[in-house]
Design a protein around this motif. Structure first.
Motif, PDB file in Angstrom:
ATOM      1  N   ALA A 157      78.562  58.414  69.078  1.00  0.00           N
ATOM      2  CA  ALA A 157      77.297  58.729  69.737  1.00  0.00           C
ATOM      3  C   ALA A 157      76.603  59.953  69.133  1.00  0.00           C
ATOM      4  N   ASP A 158      77.131  60.437  67.994  1.00  0.00           N
ATOM      5  CA  ASP A 158      76.576  61.609  67.320  1.00  0.00           C
ATOM      6  C   ASP A 158      76.557  62.828  68.251  1.00  0.00           C
ATOM      7  N   LEU A 159      77.640  63.001  68.991  1.00  0.00           N
ATOM      8  CA  LEU A 159      77.776  64.140  69.898  1.00  0.00           C
ATOM      9  C   LEU A 159      78.965  65.016  69.512  1.00  0.00           C
ATOM     10  N   ILE A 160      79.439  64.833  68.292  1.00  0.00           N
ATOM     11  CA  ILE A 160      80.660  65.520  67.890  1.00  0.00           C
ATOM     12  C   ILE A 160      80.481  67.033  67.909  1.00  0.00           C
ATOM     13  N   GLN A 161      79.296  67.531  67.558  1.00  0.00           N
ATOM     14  CA  GLN A 161      79.076  68.974  67.571  1.00  0.00           C
ATOM     15  C   GLN A 161      79.056  69.511  68.994  1.00  0.00           C
ATOM     16  N   ASN A 162      78.478  68.725  69.916  1.00  0.00           N
ATOM     17  CA  ASN A 162      78.449  69.155  71.312  1.00  0.00           C
ATOM     18  C   ASN A 162      79.854  69.276  71.883  1.00  0.00           C
ATOM     19  N   ILE A 163      80.687  68.272  71.585  1.00  0.00           N
ATOM     20  CA  ILE A 163      82.054  68.286  72.103  1.00  0.00           C
ATOM     21  C   ILE A 163      82.879  69.367  71.427  1.00  0.00           C
ATOM     22  N   SER A 164      82.640  69.585  70.137  1.00  0.00           N
ATOM     23  CA  SER A 164      83.388  70.623  69.424  1.00  0.00           C
ATOM     24  C   SER A 164      83.136  71.995  70.031  1.00  0.00           C
ATOM     25  N   ALA A 165      81.943  72.173  70.596  1.00  0.00           N
ATOM     26  CA  ALA A 165      81.628  73.453  71.226  1.00  0.00           C
ATOM     27  C   ALA A 165      82.546  73.730  72.416  1.00  0.00           C
ATOM     28  N   TRP A 166      82.944  72.647  73.118  1.00  0.00           N
ATOM     29  CA  TRP A 166      83.834  72.825  74.267  1.00  0.00           C
ATOM     30  C   TRP A 166      85.264  73.125  73.811  1.00  0.00           C
ATOM     31  N   LEU A 167      85.601  72.748  72.584  1.00  0.00           N
ATOM     32  CA  LEU A 167      86.957  72.997  72.090  1.00  0.00           C
ATOM     33  C   LEU A 167      87.186  74.471  71.772  1.00  0.00           C
ATOM     34  N   MET A 168      86.131  75.158  71.413  1.00  0.00           N
ATOM     35  CA  MET A 168      86.243  76.532  70.947  1.00  0.00           C
ATOM     36  C   MET A 168      86.204  77.497  72.123  1.00  0.00           C
ATOM     37  N   GLY A 169      87.363  77.857  72.640  1.00  0.00           N
ATOM     38  CA  GLY A 169      87.424  78.815  73.723  1.00  0.00           C
ATOM     39  C   GLY A 169      87.021  80.185  73.229  1.00  0.00           C
ATOM     40  N   SER A 170      85.933  80.708  73.747  1.00  0.00           N
ATOM     41  CA  SER A 170      85.420  81.989  73.272  1.00  0.00           C
ATOM     42  C   SER A 170      84.576  82.640  74.354  1.00  0.00           C
ATOM     43  N   PHE A 171      84.617  83.966  74.394  1.00  0.00           N
ATOM     44  CA  PHE A 171      83.800  84.729  75.336  1.00  0.00           C
ATOM     45  C   PHE A 171      82.578  85.319  74.648  1.00  0.00           C
ATOM     46  N   THR A 172      82.329  84.905  73.424  1.00  0.00           N
ATOM     47  CA  THR A 172      81.241  85.477  72.638  1.00  0.00           C
ATOM     48  C   THR A 172      79.881  85.291  73.302  1.00  0.00           C
ATOM     49  N   LEU A 173      79.647  84.101  73.859  1.00  0.00           N
ATOM     50  CA  LEU A 173      78.333  83.783  74.418  1.00  0.00           C
ATOM     51  C   LEU A 173      78.222  84.094  75.907  1.00  0.00           C
ATOM     52  N   ILE A 174      79.240  84.729  76.459  1.00  0.00           N
ATOM     53  CA  ILE A 174      79.208  85.053  77.883  1.00  0.00           C
ATOM     54  C   ILE A 174      78.245  86.213  78.134  1.00  0.00           C
ATOM     55  N   ILE A 175      77.227  85.944  78.932  1.00  0.00           N
ATOM     56  CA  ILE A 175      76.289  86.976  79.369  1.00  0.00           C
ATOM     57  C   ILE A 175      75.991  86.741  80.844  1.00  0.00           C
ATOM     58  N   SER A 176      75.260  87.644  81.430  1.00  0.00           N
ATOM     59  CA  SER A 176      74.885  87.480  82.829  1.00  0.00           C
ATOM     60  C   SER A 176      74.100  86.189  83.024  1.00  0.00           C
ATOM     61  N   GLY A 177      74.536  85.373  83.978  1.00  0.00           N
ATOM     62  CA  GLY A 177      73.892  84.089  84.236  1.00  0.00           C
ATOM     63  C   GLY A 177      74.615  82.915  83.614  1.00  0.00           C
ATOM     64  N   ARG A 178      75.653  83.174  82.800  1.00  0.00           N
ATOM     65  CA  ARG A 178      76.359  82.090  82.118  1.00  0.00           C
ATOM     66  C   ARG A 178      77.860  82.067  82.396  1.00  0.00           C
ATOM     67  N   TYR A 179      78.288  82.825  83.381  1.00  0.00           N
ATOM     68  CA  TYR A 179      79.719  82.858  83.677  1.00  0.00           C
ATOM     69  C   TYR A 179      80.017  82.689  85.171  1.00  0.00           C
ATOM     70  N   GLU A 180      78.968  82.673  86.005  1.00  0.00           N
ATOM     71  CA  GLU A 180      79.160  82.731  87.455  1.00  0.00           C
ATOM     72  C   GLU A 180      79.935  81.548  88.025  1.00  0.00           C
ATOM     73  N   LEU A 181      79.983  80.430  87.298  1.00  0.00           N
ATOM     74  CA  LEU A 181      80.763  79.280  87.771  1.00  0.00           C
ATOM     75  C   LEU A 181      82.233  79.645  87.957  1.00  0.00           C
ATOM     76  N   LEU A 182      82.703  80.621  87.189  1.00  0.00           N
ATOM     77  CA  LEU A 182      84.104  81.031  87.272  1.00  0.00           C
ATOM     78  C   LEU A 182      84.457  81.610  88.638  1.00  0.00           C
ATOM     79  N   TYR A 183      83.461  82.045  89.403  1.00  0.00           N
ATOM     80  CA  TYR A 183      83.743  82.579  90.732  1.00  0.00           C
ATOM     81  C   TYR A 183      84.330  81.508  91.659  1.00  0.00           C
ATOM     82  N   VAL A 184      84.134  80.242  91.296  1.00  0.00           N
ATOM     83  CA  VAL A 184      84.703  79.156  92.095  1.00  0.00           C
ATOM     84  C   VAL A 184      86.227  79.229  92.098  1.00  0.00           C
ATOM     85  N   SER A 185      86.790  79.809  91.043  1.00  0.00           N
ATOM     86  CA  SER A 185      88.253  79.904  90.962  1.00  0.00           C
ATOM     87  C   SER A 185      88.830  80.894  91.970  1.00  0.00           C
TER      88      SER A 185
END
Length: 317
Positions: A157-185
């Motif tokens: 489906a030509d989505l390999i780059q999108n899925i590869s992004a989920w494979l790369m565990g990284s906090f590099t792109l974490i900023i305010s507004g992009r991490y709040e889902l973690l509060y569910v834990s």
């Protein structure tokens, strides 16, 4: 392993984490809240630290629950296909929903993570040969099958780059507004603590739990639900972080035993400490550039996992 030592270590590492990065920030810079350094500190450094704390604590508790319910010290979201199932759910949402929303990705990822974990637990029930090392190998093969399915359809489906992004565990792109889902834990961890004794009893087997008047299926499903919730929030926010839910609960149980109510605080804090150390190493080793945290966790975690495998084999003999 003293709890106060883990608390102090967490505070020290958190302080170090706040002041490490491509841009140098000193404490004096924070007195001027309008400065660029202060804004970077608020928008990037603090959210990153909170994400590390929540992800480290959550994945460690998820691994602890899985090990208790499966009665196997080598089972975790990484070695049971939970994270791979969550990625498959993300892909399915992209394939079948046009302009998929973040909420829809959460729902699909959670549903597949829950289903994938449940299937793995059912596989365990049907395996007669339950060697301590054999079980996680089955889980790794199961996870690789799910990962291969995800990669194949993503490629088609030509989505390999999108899925590869989920494979790369990284906090590099974490900023305010992009991490709040973690509060569910957080409520998931609280529930894990409240039901810790019941998870411990359920881990002794279905017959034993029923003899004590415990509803085994309800506790099992609650445990799987909590594992799926935590795994989904981490994958969607940070990506895949291997070995964290595997090695941390094992290290704690070696020193403190298997009473979940007793070891949950230690497991949570040690998970945070371990992830902070790996993140700091990744940010320092090639400063000002950065190694994704899943790489440093994988290198250190795989070495510890290998030691555990050899230790388990020696114990089996």
């Amino acid at each position: 392993m003293k709890l106060w030592i883990l608390i102090i270590t967490t505070i020290i590492l958190s302080f170090i984490s706040l002041f490490i990065g491509a841009i140098d920030i000193s404490i004096s810079d924070l007195f001027d809240w309008n400065s660029d350094e202060a804004q970077i500190f608020i928008i990037s450094r603090v959210p990153r630290l909170l994400a590390i704390i929540l992800a480290g604590a959550g994945m460690s508790i998820a691994g602890l629950i899985m090990q208790a319910l499966s009665r196997n010290k080598f089972v975790s979201p990484t070695t049971a296909g939970t994270l791979d199932a969550a990625k498959l759910g993300i892909l399915i949402s992209m394939l079948f929903i046009t302009n998929v929303t973040y909420t829809q990705q959460i729902i699909f990822s959670f549903a597949f993570a829950l289903l994938g974990t449940f299937i793995f637990m059912q596989i365990l029930d049907r395996i007669k040969f339950k060697d301590a090392i054999f079980v996680p190998l089955i889980g790794i093969m199961y996870g690789n099958i799910l990962s291969s399915i995800t990669t194949f359809f993503a490629y088609e489906a030509d989505l390999i780059q999108n899925i590869s992004a989920w494979l790369m565990g990284s906090f590099t792109l974490i900023i305010s507004g992009r991490y709040e889902l973690l509060y569910v834990s957080i409520p998931a961890i609280v529930l894990a603590y409240l039901y810790a004794n019941k998870f411990t009893v359920a881990g002794m087997g279905e017959e034993f739990a029923k003899n004590l008047g415990l509803s085994y299926k309800v506790i099992l499903n609650l445990g799987l639900f909590l594992v799926a919730i935590i795994s989904t929030t981490v994958v969607l926010t940070v990506g895949v972080i291997p070995f964290l839910g595997l090695i941390v609960p094992n290290i704690v149980s070696i020193y403190l035993g298997d009473n979940l109510r007793k070891i949950i605080p230690h497991t949570m804090l040690l998970g945070v400490v371990f992830l902070l150390i790996c993140d700091i190493i990744g940010r320092v080793i090639i400063h000002p550039y950065e190694i994704p945290v899943n790489v440093t966790v994988a290198v250190i975690g795989s070495a510890i996992f290998l030691i555990m495998l050899l230790r388990g084999r020696a114990y089996a003999k």
